[in-house]
Design a protein around this motif. Structure first.
Motif, PDB file in Angstrom:
ATOM      1  N   THR A 207       0.838  -1.208   0.000  1.00 62.49           N
ATOM      2  CA  THR A 207       0.000   0.000   0.000  1.00 62.49           C
ATOM      3  C   THR A 207       0.868   1.250   0.000  1.00 62.49           C
ATOM      4  O   THR A 207       0.619   2.202  -0.752  1.00 62.49           O
ATOM      5  CB  THR A 207      -0.924   0.003   1.234  1.00 62.49           C
ATOM      6  N   LYS A 208       1.877   1.256   0.834  1.00 62.27           N
ATOM      7  CA  LYS A 208       2.780   2.405   0.895  1.00 62.27           C
ATOM      8  C   LYS A 208       3.479   2.631  -0.444  1.00 62.27           C
ATOM      9  O   LYS A 208       3.614   3.771  -0.911  1.00 62.27           O
ATOM     10  CB  LYS A 208       3.802   2.192   2.008  1.00 62.27           C
ATOM     11  N   GLU A 209       3.919   1.545  -1.076  1.00 62.46           N
ATOM     12  CA  GLU A 209       4.597   1.675  -2.371  1.00 62.46           C
ATOM     13  C   GLU A 209       3.654   2.203  -3.445  1.00 62.46           C
ATOM     14  O   GLU A 209       4.057   3.023  -4.291  1.00 62.46           O
ATOM     15  CB  GLU A 209       5.153   0.305  -2.780  1.00 62.46           C
ATOM     16  N   VAL A 210       2.395   1.749  -3.438  1.00 62.40           N
ATOM     17  CA  VAL A 210       1.418   2.204  -4.427  1.00 62.40           C
ATOM     18  C   VAL A 210       1.151   3.702  -4.268  1.00 62.40           C
ATOM     19  O   VAL A 210       1.106   4.458  -5.253  1.00 62.40           O
ATOM     20  CB  VAL A 210       0.107   1.398  -4.296  1.00 62.40           C
ATOM     21  N   ILE A 211       0.983   4.126  -3.035  1.00 66.00           N
ATOM     22  CA  ILE A 211       0.730   5.565  -2.781  1.00 66.00           C
ATOM     23  C   ILE A 211       1.939   6.385  -3.208  1.00 66.00           C
ATOM     24  O   ILE A 211       1.804   7.442  -3.845  1.00 66.00           O
ATOM     25  CB  ILE A 211       0.400   5.795  -1.297  1.00 66.00           C
ATOM     26  N   ALA A 226      11.113  15.406   1.083  1.00 65.82           N
ATOM     27  CA  ALA A 226      10.591  14.139   0.583  1.00 65.82           C
ATOM     28  C   ALA A 226       9.161  13.903   1.061  1.00 65.82           C
ATOM     29  O   ALA A 226       8.720  14.467   2.068  1.00 65.82           O
ATOM     30  CB  ALA A 226      11.492  12.995   1.053  1.00 65.82           C
ATOM     31  N   ILE A 227       8.448  13.089   0.321  1.00 65.80           N
ATOM     32  CA  ILE A 227       7.072  12.727   0.689  1.00 65.80           C
ATOM     33  C   ILE A 227       7.101  11.856   1.947  1.00 65.80           C
ATOM     34  O   ILE A 227       7.915  10.933   2.061  1.00 65.80           O
ATOM     35  CB  ILE A 227       6.388  11.962  -0.460  1.00 65.80           C
ATOM     36  N   THR A 228       6.214  12.148   2.889  1.00 70.69           N
ATOM     37  CA  THR A 228       6.085  11.345   4.103  1.00 70.69           C
ATOM     38  C   THR A 228       4.852  10.464   3.986  1.00 70.69           C
ATOM     39  O   THR A 228       3.743  10.971   3.762  1.00 70.69           O
ATOM     40  CB  THR A 228       5.959  12.236   5.348  1.00 70.69           C
ATOM     41  N   ILE A 229       5.040   9.145   4.126  1.00 64.90           N
ATOM     42  CA  ILE A 229       3.923   8.195   4.099  1.00 64.90           C
ATOM     43  C   ILE A 229       4.139   7.213   5.249  1.00 64.90           C
ATOM     44  O   ILE A 229       5.204   6.585   5.354  1.00 64.90           O
ATOM     45  CB  ILE A 229       3.849   7.420   2.770  1.00 64.90           C
ATOM     46  N   GLY A 230       3.165   7.052   6.116  1.00 60.28           N
ATOM     47  CA  GLY A 230       3.322   6.129   7.232  1.00 60.28           C
ATOM     48  C   GLY A 230       1.989   5.849   7.910  1.00 60.28           C
ATOM     49  O   GLY A 230       1.027   6.605   7.769  1.00 60.28           O
ATOM     50  N   VAL A 231       1.948   4.734   8.635  1.00 58.21           N
ATOM     51  CA  VAL A 231       0.743   4.372   9.369  1.00 58.21           C
ATOM     52  C   VAL A 231       0.605   5.310  10.566  1.00 58.21           C
ATOM     53  O   VAL A 231       1.525   5.426  11.379  1.00 58.21           O
ATOM     54  CB  VAL A 231       0.810   2.904   9.848  1.00 58.21           C
ATOM     55  N   VAL A 232      -0.533   5.977  10.663  1.00 57.39           N
ATOM     56  CA  VAL A 232      -0.737   6.950  11.724  1.00 57.39           C
ATOM     57  C   VAL A 232      -1.733   6.464  12.765  1.00 57.39           C
ATOM     58  O   VAL A 232      -1.719   6.932  13.902  1.00 57.39           O
ATOM     59  CB  VAL A 232      -1.189   8.309  11.126  1.00 57.39           C
ATOM     60  N   ALA A 233      -2.628   5.520  12.398  1.00 57.28           N
ATOM     61  CA  ALA A 233      -3.615   5.053  13.372  1.00 57.28           C
ATOM     62  C   ALA A 233      -4.193   3.715  12.944  1.00 57.28           C
ATOM     63  O   ALA A 233      -4.344   3.437  11.741  1.00 57.28           O
ATOM     64  CB  ALA A 233      -4.740   6.076  13.517  1.00 57.28           C
ATOM     65  N   LYS A 264      -6.587   7.244  -4.980  1.00 64.02           N
ATOM     66  CA  LYS A 264      -7.775   6.377  -5.021  1.00 64.02           C
ATOM     67  C   LYS A 264      -7.727   5.457  -6.249  1.00 64.02           C
ATOM     68  O   LYS A 264      -7.980   4.248  -6.154  1.00 64.02           O
ATOM     69  CB  LYS A 264      -9.031   7.242  -5.072  1.00 64.02           C
ATOM     70  N   GLU A 265      -7.405   6.020  -7.398  1.00 62.46           N
ATOM     71  CA  GLU A 265      -7.356   5.209  -8.622  1.00 62.46           C
ATOM     72  C   GLU A 265      -6.237   4.163  -8.558  1.00 62.46           C
ATOM     73  O   GLU A 265      -6.397   3.037  -9.024  1.00 62.46           O
ATOM     74  CB  GLU A 265      -7.171   6.123  -9.830  1.00 62.46           C
ATOM     75  N   ALA A 266      -5.085   4.531  -7.974  1.00 63.06           N
ATOM     76  CA  ALA A 266      -3.966   3.589  -7.873  1.00 63.06           C
ATOM     77  C   ALA A 266      -4.311   2.435  -6.928  1.00 63.06           C
ATOM     78  O   ALA A 266      -3.995   1.269  -7.217  1.00 63.06           O
ATOM     79  CB  ALA A 266      -2.715   4.321  -7.385  1.00 63.06           C
ATOM     80  N   LEU A 267      -4.958   2.742  -5.818  1.00 60.60           N
ATOM     81  CA  LEU A 267      -5.352   1.687  -4.876  1.00 60.60           C
ATOM     82  C   LEU A 267      -6.395   0.758  -5.493  1.00 60.60           C
ATOM     83  O   LEU A 267      -6.342  -0.466  -5.318  1.00 60.60           O
ATOM     84  CB  LEU A 267      -5.888   2.314  -3.584  1.00 60.60           C
ATOM     85  N   ASP A 268      -7.334   1.338  -6.219  1.00 62.77           N
ATOM     86  CA  ASP A 268      -8.351   0.512  -6.890  1.00 62.77           C
ATOM     87  C   ASP A 268      -7.702  -0.418  -7.915  1.00 62.77           C
ATOM     88  O   ASP A 268      -8.087  -1.593  -8.045  1.00 62.77           O
ATOM     89  CB  ASP A 268      -9.387   1.399  -7.582  1.00 62.77           C
TER      90      ASP A 268
END
Length: 288
Positions: A207-211, A226-233, A264-268
């Motif tokens: 999921t992180k890689e797709v985003i 850099a873009i920050t992506i991480g599990v927050v909750a 949204k489109e990438a996750l779908d």
């Protein structure tokens, strides 16, 4: 009746004769006052033209020096009103009013008006502080006391904003100084904050890689920071990722909307579910 008519005519003739005699005796005085009144009117008319020209020239010079539009308008207003008061005093002096008396009257009137209009004076003082400290400039997108919009002008008593739906909002300068000011345009870059929730069954690394890939495809998103992506909750119905790309300030809203759609489109496309809120209900059968 004839006697009354003759008496009335005699009275009118006597009155006209008295007026004519007074005019004759005071002709020099009348001419002097007439000249003074005409001169005073000319001073007001011509002086007002000069006031507009001088104030306009000051504003023009300040604009050429690159000074902010809002500050220029504020200074223009002060210069214009100050010069007009000087012209008014000169015109009154021409008709025989003592200048010292006029200044004293203006001072007393100013004191009385100041006591009656303390709010307006505080707005004026706040306007001076805004121009001096410059927490924002013309064209900046700001939020002041719960009102958000682009700064059109800083006037003597109020600041004019235009909202995103093209409404004019007049904010008293004292309210501007007395409330928190959020300036969204001050810095060259801004961070976008998204929270994306995926199902508990999703592969979090994938999921992180797709985003990340979806965001990097947008050239408007900056590489540094850099873009920050991480599990927050770990929420009730989803695992929530915080997604924080950086963009140029002028690109903020366009990238904000486009990045949501792209994620949204990438996750779908990868079959990663964004779940609806859900609740598990467990039924226990009671033994009879």
């Amino acid at each position: 009746m004839a006697g009354e008519s003759v008496g009335l005519e005699t009275s009118i003739v006597d009155s006209l004769s008295s007026v004519e005699k007074w005019v004759s005796n005071n002709s020099d005085l009348l001419v002097q006052y007439g000249v003074n009144i005409i001169s005073a009117l000319l001073i007001l008319f011509i002086g007002n033209i000069f006031v507009k020209v001088i104030a306009g020239s000051v504003a023009k010079v300040l604009r050429k020096k690159g000074m902010d539009k809002a500050v220029v308008e504020f200074i223009h207003g002060i210069v214009r009103y100050t010069l007009f008061v000087i012209v008014l005093i000169a015109a009154l002096s021409r008709v025989g009013v003592q200048t010292a008396s006029v200044v004293a009257v203006i001072g007393a009137a100013g004191l009385a008006i100041g006591l009656a209009l303390q709010g307006s004076l505080s707005n004026f003082a706040a306007g001076v502080l805004i121009v001096g400290f410059r927490p924002f400039k013309s064209g900046d997108y700001v939020e002041i006391g719960g009102v958000a919009g682009s700064v059109d002008a800083i006037q003597i008593f109020q600041t004019i904003l235009t909202t995103v739906d093209n409404k004019m909002v007049v904010v008293p300068n004292s309210s501007v100084i007395g409330s928190p000011i959020t300036n969204y345009s001050r810095h060259a870059t801004r961070r976008i904050d998204h929270v994306i929730g995926v199902s508990y069954g999703a592969d979090l690394k994938k999921t992180k890689e797709v985003i990340q890939k979806a965001l990097e495809a947008d050239e408007r998103i900056l590489k540094d920071p850099a873009i920050t992506i991480g599990v927050v909750a770990l929420a009730d119905s989803s695992v929530n990722f915080v997604v924080r790309p950086w963009v140029r300030t002028e690109d903020y809203w366009a990238v904000y909307f486009d990045s949501l759609q792209a994620v949204k489109e990438a996750l779908d496309a990868e079959g990663i579910e964004i779940p609806f809120p859900q609740m598990d209900v467990h039924l226990n059968k009671a033994e009879s």
